[in-house]
Design a protein around this motif. Structure first.
Motif, PDB file in Angstrom:
ATOM      1  N   GLN A  83       0.906  -1.138  -0.018  1.00  0.00           N
ATOM      2  CA  GLN A  83      -0.032   0.017   0.114  1.00  0.00           C
ATOM      3  C   GLN A  83       0.859   1.229   0.025  1.00  0.00           C
ATOM      4  OE1 GLN A  83      -3.123   0.017  -0.552  1.00  0.00           O
ATOM      5  NE2 GLN A  83      -4.092  -1.675   0.544  1.00  0.00           N
ATOM      6  N   ALA A  84       0.507   2.272  -0.772  1.00  0.00           N
ATOM      7  CA  ALA A  84       1.413   3.405  -0.947  1.00  0.00           C
ATOM      8  C   ALA A  84       1.111   4.232   0.340  1.00  0.00           C
ATOM      9  CB  ALA A  84       0.857   4.192  -2.096  1.00  0.00           C
ATOM     10  N   GLY A  85       2.275   5.081   0.480  1.00  0.00           N
ATOM     11  CA  GLY A  85       1.932   5.989   1.529  1.00  0.00           C
ATOM     12  C   GLY A  85       1.578   7.419   1.096  1.00  0.00           C
ATOM     13  N   SER A  86       0.817   7.702   0.197  1.00  0.00           N
ATOM     14  CA  SER A  86       0.178   8.813  -0.251  1.00  0.00           C
ATOM     15  C   SER A  86      -1.126   8.390  -0.867  1.00  0.00           C
ATOM     16  CB  SER A  86       0.951   9.559  -1.074  1.00  0.00           C
ATOM     17  OG  SER A  86       1.115   8.982  -2.467  1.00  0.00           O
ATOM     18  N   GLY A  87      -2.173   9.547  -1.048  1.00  0.00           N
ATOM     19  CA  GLY A  87      -3.406   9.265  -1.497  1.00  0.00           C
ATOM     20  C   GLY A  87      -4.264   8.794  -0.667  1.00  0.00           C
ATOM     21  N   GLY A 107      -7.279   4.995  20.732  1.00  0.00           N
ATOM     22  CA  GLY A 107      -6.672   4.085  21.839  1.00  0.00           C
ATOM     23  C   GLY A 107      -7.343   2.780  22.058  1.00  0.00           C
ATOM     24  N   TYR A 108      -6.772   1.999  22.757  1.00  0.00           N
ATOM     25  CA  TYR A 108      -7.621   0.681  23.122  1.00  0.00           C
ATOM     26  C   TYR A 108      -7.223   0.346  24.641  1.00  0.00           C
ATOM     27  CZ  TYR A 108      -9.361  -4.254  23.093  1.00  0.00           C
ATOM     28  OH  TYR A 108     -10.025  -5.329  23.465  1.00  0.00           O
ATOM     29  N   GLY A 109      -8.400  -0.027  25.226  1.00  0.00           N
ATOM     30  CA  GLY A 109      -7.814  -0.451  26.648  1.00  0.00           C
ATOM     31  C   GLY A 109      -8.544   0.093  27.992  1.00  0.00           C
ATOM     32  N   ALA A 110      -8.461  -0.636  28.837  1.00  0.00           N
ATOM     33  CA  ALA A 110      -9.205  -0.149  29.924  1.00  0.00           C
ATOM     34  C   ALA A 110      -8.537   1.088  31.098  1.00  0.00           C
ATOM     35  CB  ALA A 110      -9.628  -1.177  31.041  1.00  0.00           C
ATOM     36  N   ASN A 111      -8.040   2.122  30.191  1.00  0.00           N
ATOM     37  CA  ASN A 111      -7.312   3.084  30.958  1.00  0.00           C
ATOM     38  C   ASN A 111      -7.762   4.452  29.855  1.00  0.00           C
ATOM     39  OD1 ASN A 111      -5.528   3.188  28.366  1.00  0.00           O
ATOM     40  ND2 ASN A 111      -4.727   1.231  29.143  1.00  0.00           N
ATOM     41  N   ASN A 112      -7.187   5.414  30.385  1.00  0.00           N
ATOM     42  CA  ASN A 112      -7.226   6.843  29.712  1.00  0.00           C
ATOM     43  C   ASN A 112      -6.240   7.218  28.741  1.00  0.00           C
ATOM     44  OD1 ASN A 112      -5.067   7.557  31.473  1.00  0.00           O
ATOM     45  ND2 ASN A 112      -6.669   8.678  32.674  1.00  0.00           N
ATOM     46  N   ASN A 113      -5.349   6.241  28.360  1.00  0.00           N
ATOM     47  CA  ASN A 113      -4.404   6.423  27.418  1.00  0.00           C
ATOM     48  C   ASN A 113      -4.982   6.615  25.822  1.00  0.00           C
ATOM     49  OD1 ASN A 113      -2.414   5.875  29.242  1.00  0.00           O
ATOM     50  ND2 ASN A 113      -2.223   3.775  28.620  1.00  0.00           N
ATOM     51  N   LYS A 114      -4.489   7.670  25.110  1.00  0.00           N
ATOM     52  CA  LYS A 114      -4.714   8.161  23.889  1.00  0.00           C
ATOM     53  C   LYS A 114      -3.973   7.760  22.600  1.00  0.00           C
ATOM     54  CE  LYS A 114      -3.845  12.641  25.682  1.00  0.00           C
ATOM     55  NZ  LYS A 114      -4.282  13.836  26.228  1.00  0.00           N
ATOM     56  N   ALA A 115      -4.155   7.646  21.519  1.00  0.00           N
ATOM     57  CA  ALA A 115      -3.353   7.491  20.323  1.00  0.00           C
ATOM     58  C   ALA A 115      -3.102   8.801  19.447  1.00  0.00           C
ATOM     59  CB  ALA A 115      -3.582   6.139  19.733  1.00  0.00           C
ATOM     60  N   VAL A 116      -2.130   9.016  18.676  1.00  0.00           N
ATOM     61  CA  VAL A 116      -2.134  10.155  17.799  1.00  0.00           C
ATOM     62  C   VAL A 116      -1.272   9.752  16.672  1.00  0.00           C
ATOM     63  CG1 VAL A 116      -1.320  12.612  17.640  1.00  0.00           C
ATOM     64  CG2 VAL A 116      -2.198  11.914  19.693  1.00  0.00           C
ATOM     65  N   ILE A 117      -1.825  10.141  15.499  1.00  0.00           N
ATOM     66  CA  ILE A 117      -0.996  10.037  14.307  1.00  0.00           C
ATOM     67  C   ILE A 117       0.079  10.624  14.365  1.00  0.00           C
ATOM     68  CG2 ILE A 117      -0.847   9.915  11.793  1.00  0.00           C
ATOM     69  CD1 ILE A 117      -2.314   7.632  12.540  1.00  0.00           C
ATOM     70  N   ARG A 118       1.412  10.188  14.327  1.00  0.00           N
ATOM     71  CA  ARG A 118       2.823  10.962  14.218  1.00  0.00           C
ATOM     72  C   ARG A 118       2.998  11.499  12.724  1.00  0.00           C
ATOM     73  NH1 ARG A 118       7.263  11.824  17.907  1.00  0.00           N
ATOM     74  NH2 ARG A 118       9.152  12.579  16.681  1.00  0.00           N
ATOM     75  N   SER A 119       2.990  10.317  11.882  1.00  0.00           N
ATOM     76  CA  SER A 119       3.279  10.537  10.456  1.00  0.00           C
ATOM     77  C   SER A 119       2.913   9.265   9.747  1.00  0.00           C
ATOM     78  CB  SER A 119       4.702  11.007  10.364  1.00  0.00           C
ATOM     79  OG  SER A 119       5.657   9.921  10.675  1.00  0.00           O
ATOM     80  N   ASP A 127       7.519  -0.576  -1.705  1.00  0.00           N
ATOM     81  CA  ASP A 127       6.040  -0.719  -1.894  1.00  0.00           C
ATOM     82  C   ASP A 127       5.254  -0.809  -0.856  1.00  0.00           C
ATOM     83  OD1 ASP A 127       6.889  -1.276  -4.707  1.00  0.00           O
ATOM     84  OD2 ASP A 127       7.106  -3.477  -4.298  1.00  0.00           O
ATOM     85  N   ASP A 128       5.627  -0.239   0.490  1.00  0.00           N
ATOM     86  CA  ASP A 128       4.755  -0.220   1.309  1.00  0.00           C
ATOM     87  C   ASP A 128       4.533   0.970   2.009  1.00  0.00           C
ATOM     88  OD1 ASP A 128       5.162  -3.115   1.029  1.00  0.00           O
ATOM     89  OD2 ASP A 128       6.969  -3.268   2.405  1.00  0.00           O
ATOM     90  N   MET A 129       3.847   1.089   3.208  1.00  0.00           N
ATOM     91  CA  MET A 129       3.541   2.406   3.697  1.00  0.00           C
ATOM     92  C   MET A 129       3.977   1.929   5.239  1.00  0.00           C
ATOM     93  SD  MET A 129       0.066   4.400   4.616  1.00  0.00           S
ATOM     94  CE  MET A 129      -0.395   3.369   6.070  1.00  0.00           C
ATOM     95  N   ILE A 130       4.392   3.189   5.838  1.00  0.00           N
ATOM     96  CA  ILE A 130       5.012   2.971   7.124  1.00  0.00           C
ATOM     97  C   ILE A 130       4.162   3.896   7.896  1.00  0.00           C
ATOM     98  CG2 ILE A 130       6.483   2.997   9.099  1.00  0.00           C
ATOM     99  CD1 ILE A 130       8.526   1.642   7.027  1.00  0.00           C
ATOM    100  N   ALA A 131       3.324   3.919   8.943  1.00  0.00           N
ATOM    101  CA  ALA A 131       2.722   4.692   9.774  1.00  0.00           C
ATOM    102  C   ALA A 131       3.291   4.571  11.092  1.00  0.00           C
ATOM    103  CB  ALA A 131       1.202   4.461   9.921  1.00  0.00           C
ATOM    104  N   THR A 132       3.631   5.997  11.722  1.00  0.00           N
ATOM    105  CA  THR A 132       4.182   6.254  13.088  1.00  0.00           C
ATOM    106  C   THR A 132       3.210   6.559  13.945  1.00  0.00           C
ATOM    107  OG1 THR A 132       6.390   6.365  12.171  1.00  0.00           O
ATOM    108  CG2 THR A 132       6.220   7.263  14.345  1.00  0.00           C
ATOM    109  N   VAL A 133       2.877   5.936  15.139  1.00  0.00           N
ATOM    110  CA  VAL A 133       1.851   6.133  16.056  1.00  0.00           C
ATOM    111  C   VAL A 133       2.561   6.548  17.274  1.00  0.00           C
ATOM    112  CG1 VAL A 133      -0.128   5.478  17.030  1.00  0.00           C
ATOM    113  CG2 VAL A 133       0.330   4.850  14.663  1.00  0.00           C
ATOM    114  N   ASN A 134       1.962   7.476  17.859  1.00  0.00           N
ATOM    115  CA  ASN A 134       2.456   7.852  19.339  1.00  0.00           C
ATOM    116  C   ASN A 134       1.445   7.607  20.402  1.00  0.00           C
ATOM    117  OD1 ASN A 134       5.129   8.896  18.502  1.00  0.00           O
ATOM    118  ND2 ASN A 134       4.375  10.872  18.783  1.00  0.00           N
TER     119      ASN A 134
END
Length: 649
Positions: free
Chosen positions: A592-596, A603-615, A621-628
């Motif tokens: 899968q491409a990294g554009s278009g 966030g997942y789980g029994a806590n108040n943690n949250k997830a953010v797309i970093r980039s 031929d692949d896409m890499i997504a970084t998550v904080n």
């Protein structure tokens, strides 16, 4: 001498009277008058159609299937014997209604002329003729006229339909009639015409006075004809003069369309020949089978399907199979997305490399004040829509959708972004908007303090048909039920909505008795405490009608690449995830491409943690997504999350 002769005569007369007295005069008269009944039809000289001297049609004398009759005044009087006395034929006839009538018939010296009486054997006679030839001169003139028009010989006889059922008998000889459905229709020469080349029309009248038109056309052989009782231009069917002569059926058909969307209908039109019965089979259709000539079928699910028609008649059958004949396309889904990466710019157009609008319109982002944005999708107005967002970048905080709806032909989503202390702050984010038609569901949970309810149907959707419901046993704790989804768990994304500063996340999701259960938790985005809040939920059951991928990164401490749970990738490639450092992860989506595209995380789980797309970016031929992932204090911390990416069509 004269006296002697007179005396002898008187003596002779006396002897005669004496002898006469000894006889039984009544017996003699009876013997003289006694007649004998004769079985069968009267002589053939009386058979035919008979007219008065003025040309009025008066009598029809003949037989049908060995039943002898005399017809007059549209009534048939049947008989099976007659008597003959003094050159007079006497017939006692009885009609179908039970009334009787006597007929007296005798010949004349003129050929083709007879006399008929309904009064007695000695009176009431009327001269009748086959076309009236009362004297030799008229007879000669009649012989010079054209012969009476007849039905062509190829249409005469007994005719069977394709199922071998006797339908018509056509006679045009001494008796002139067409019999169908046990009703006999009589006709004369003026009832025969040719309305078009190669078509013979016959107008018949039954004894009850009903009139019927018959149309004849030659078949492909001497044993076949085409007959219609509708008109000379339509309604023709094939008939054969024997069952063994019936043609073998030929199966053929066409479809009103070969490419449709789910829920649409197709009319199948029979184009077969010599058919007695039909047997249709429709793969993927409703109904799945039919015996109608031209059935209408509905297709509810995407796919490519076969159609089969088997036709049968009295002598055999034939089958036509059209493989992959019907294509049910995935329905068009109105949707769009954008990367809103210029948080301090007052107004700009979304980067075309990371945005999409299925309706072709532009996507603009306007900033009215700190952390307050309006995202406009040009030409995307729709009656039922859904919005999801995710925070983007290296800054902690939260994002929520304040409201969304149509503005003329456009759809406008109002977005708010916050820092970790729940204050409005300029932040980048991704946004995804969709309408109905994909395999999955969405809803707007707008009654945050209710113990149980059905969400607003104008902002909810379920491709499986049932209405989602929500229950809340305690503060910030919700169970969403999406009915009839089956066994596919797919992917779930949630985002907080409305004016409350909150985050929404997934505690778990699972299937119970065919229904999807999603446990959602909402927290205050500053303190991290459970808090009642509105939220939007998106369930993607499969990627059947979209290009994208999803996963649940369930091993938050795994330092080496692993395959996450509940993955899906429209390209067929794999998905891996691994921890890069505390609270930072790389998700690799193969082929899968990294554009278009855009990306959402929750966030997942029994806590108040949250997830953010970093980039995210392309790597070969692949896409890499970084998550904080962050805790409520805004500190990077290891946490589980779900990820969803979608590409433009």
């Amino acid at each position: 001498m004269k006296i002697l002769i007179l005396g002898m005569r008187l003596l002779a007369l006396l002897f005669f009277l004496i002898s006469l007295q000894s006889c039984d005069l009544e017996d003699l008269l009876e013997d003289d008058d006694q007649t004998e009944s004769i079985s069968g039809s009267i002589p053939s000289i009386f058979v035919g159609s008979w007219y008065s001297e003025s040309g009025t049609y008066l009598y029809e004398i003949g037989s049908i299937n060995s039943d002898y009759f005399i017809m007059t005044g549209n009534a048939e009087y049947y008989y099976d014997e007659y008597t003959f006395l003094d050159d007079v034929y006497e017939v006692e006839g009885r009609s179908a209604s039970g009334s009787s009538k006597d007929f007296y018939l005798r010949t004349t010296s003129v050929s083709g002329v007879i006399e008929i009486s309904q009064v007695s054997a000695s009176s009431g006679y009327t001269k009748v003729s086959e076309g009236w030839a009362a004297d030799e001169e008229e007879e000669e003139e009649e012989e010079e006229e054209e012969p009476l028009e007849r039905i062509p010989d190829e249409y005469l006889g007994t005719w069977y339909n394709v199922s071998g059922v006797h339908i018509f008998t056509v006679e045009d000889d001494i008796s002139r009639y067409i019999q169908t459905n046990n009703i006999v229709y009589y006709f004369d020469d003026e009832n025969i015409s040719e309305p078009a080349s190669g078509i013979t029309e016959v107008v018949g009248t039954s004894t009850g006075g009903s009139v019927k038109q018959f149309y004849f056309s030659a078949g492909s052989s001497s044993s076949q004809v085409e007959i219609s009782t509708t008109s000379y231009t339509e309604g023709f069917n094939y008939y054969w003069n024997s069952i063994s002569a019936i043609s073998t059926p030929v199966a053929q058909f066409s479809a009103s369309s070969q490419s449709i969307e789910p829920g649409q209908e197709i009319t199948f039109t029979d184009e077969s020949m010599f058919v007695g019965s039909y047997e249709w089979t429709f793969e993927g259709g409703t109904p799945s089978s039919s015996t109608e000539k031209n059935p209408v079928v509905t297709y509810d699910s995407p796919g490519i399907f076969d159609v089969t028609l088997k036709v049968t008649n009295a002598v055999g059958s034939d089958t036509e199979v059209k493989n992959d004949h019907i294509t049910v396309e995935s329905p068009k889904v109105i949707r769009g997305f954008a990367w809103c990466g210029n948080p301090t710019t007052s107004s700009y157009t979304a980067n075309s490399g990371y945005s999409f609008n299925s309706e072709g319109g532009s996507i603009t982002i306007s900033r009215s004040t700190t952390g307050s944005y309006a995202v406009t999708f040009g030409g995307m107005a729709m009656s039922n829509s859904h919005v999801q967002e995710s925070l983007y970048g290296t800054s902690e905080g939260a994002v929520r959708v304040l409201s969304w709806g149509n503005s003329g032909a456009d759809l406008v989503a109002n977005v708010r972004t916050f820092d970790n202390a729940a204050n409005l702050a300029d932040r980048s984010f991704t946004i995804f908007v969709t309408g109905e038609g994909f395999e999955g569901a969405y809803l707007y949970a707008d009654q945050e303090s209710s113990g149980g309810y059905t969400p607003d149907t104008s902002k909810s959707y379920n491709s499986s048909g049932g209405s989602p419901t929500i229950s809340s046993p305690s503060v910030g704790t919700y169970t969403v039920t999406i009915p009839d989804v089956g066994d596919n768990l797919g992917n779930v994304q949630v985002t907080a909505s409305n004016a409350v500063s909150a985050i929404a996340k997934i505690n778990s999701w699972y299937v119970s008795n065919g229904d999807l259960k999603v446990e959602v938790r909402t927290y205050h985005s500053g303190t991290g405490d459970l808090k009642d809040a509105k939220f939007n939920l998106l369930f993607t059951k499969s990627l059947t009608n979209m290009t994208g991928a999803y996963c649940w990164a369930d091993l938050e401490t795994a330092g080496s690449a692993y395959t996450p749970l509940r993955t899906g990738n429209s390209s067929g490639g794999g998905i891996t995830s691994q921890k890069v450092s505390t609270g930072m992860y790389e998700v690799t989506i193969k082929q899968q491409a990294g554009s278009g595209n855009t990306i959402l995380v929750t966030g997942y789980g029994a806590n108040n943690n949250k997830a953010v797309i970093r980039s995210w970016s392309t790597n070969g031929d692949d896409m890499i997504a970084t998550v904080n992932t962050y805790n409520s204090a805004g500190t990077l911390t290891d946490a589980e999350f779900t990820l969803f990416t979608i590409y433009g069509d």
